[in-house]
Design an enzyme around this catalytic site. Sequence first.
Site, PDB file in Angstrom:
ATOM      1  N   GLY A 295       0.812  -1.203   0.000  1.00  0.00           N
ATOM      2  CA  GLY A 295       0.000   0.000   0.000  1.00  0.00           C
ATOM      3  C   GLY A 295       0.849   1.257   0.000  1.00  0.00           C
TER       4      GLY A 295
ATOM      5  N   GLU B  74       3.756  15.078  -7.561  1.00  0.00           N
ATOM      6  CA  GLU B  74       2.687  14.120  -7.871  1.00  0.00           C
ATOM      7  C   GLU B  74       1.403  14.482  -7.136  1.00  0.00           C
ATOM      8  OE1 GLU B  74       1.692   9.314  -7.664  1.00  0.00           O
ATOM      9  OE2 GLU B  74       3.588  10.074  -6.836  1.00  0.00           O
TER      10      GLU B  74
END
Length: 398
Positions: free
Chosen positions: A151, A261
């Site tokens: 994750g 990002e």
Amino acid sequence: MTIVDTPERRQLRELTRSFVTREVLPHLADWERAGEVPRSLHETAAKIGLLGIGFPESVGGSGGDLLDSIVVTEEIIRAGGSSGLVAALFTHGIALPHMVAAAGGGSGGLLRGRLAAGQLRGDDDLVDRYVRPTLAGTMIGALAITEPDGGSDVAAIRTTARRDGDQYVVNGSKTYITSGVRADFVTTAVCTDFPGSGELSLLVIDKGTPGFTVGRRLEKLGWHCSDTAELSFVDVRVPVANRIGEENTGFLAIMQHFAAERLSLATQAYATAQRCVELATRWCRDRSTFGRPLASRQLVRHRLAEMHTRAEAARAYVHEVAARVAAGEPVVTEVAMAKNVAVAACDHVVDQALQLHGGYGYLRDAEVERHYRDARILGIGGGTTEIMNEIIAKGMGL
């Protein structure tokens, strides 16, 4: 601080809108059904200078900075494109920066000077082999960090790279890799110590390397025109020359580029909200019920006003934070807040916009339906909303 709307940026907006109108809108529905955008779109975007925005000319880019990249992202969506299209066409925005930074390309003339002097380093070679062709639209790159059991915990990466002479032997797997199906190479985060140690490096791994397998194409709720894949590495031999920067510096490199990002995702969020406000407003002006336009009803007008307010407020805050990042300020907490603010605004607005469209909004032919699906990933990608809240809490001293 904010993004100054210079004449050059106004021209950039016009160029982007023209590109979307001419090259994207006639085909986007087909690309959604196909599950990817064509490679030719990368070449077209490169020829007009859009693909290289935010990358210095010294590495084959078009110049500009983070703020110019935000302008392009915003305009693509507001012109009728989608965040899925941004993900597919601009994956190099997360696949290349580590190479450019390691080669000194981020400082403009440093790389150019070494090339002129014939002093080619390993990282400079990566620029020639991967960065330039990608910005020219002839190669596609992807970034592989996430693992099936990892994750958002980057430090827990278990894909290993064992040094064997002038090669690394890579074993492990990655998942949720944007453009993983089409990519010619993958900038891959590997553990160069024992699994989960946090000692990470970045390797550029070419598609077709023995032992490197692109697994199944992942079917998703949204971002249908952006291909997503699982990747497997079984005794994959990668030249040491394909390492980005020094060994065990990968974690810091990844962290340093998270701001860009996250701001890109925040931009996609507020721009999607803005576009949905425009779509809903147009629909409510044109659609009549019981003999009156929807927009003539106070409840509808107030709902649109609230949607517009949330979208514009998110845009203003993201622009302010982006300008501070571009100025070199360490605003990690503010970047996390900007992403969460924009995602929350987007979640609310797309839901209300689809509701205002009624039954039509639930159809696949409705643009608002695509935005509704695409928006859901924005609070997950680049660090979940919950991870952003942990960063914010840490910034508060908690």
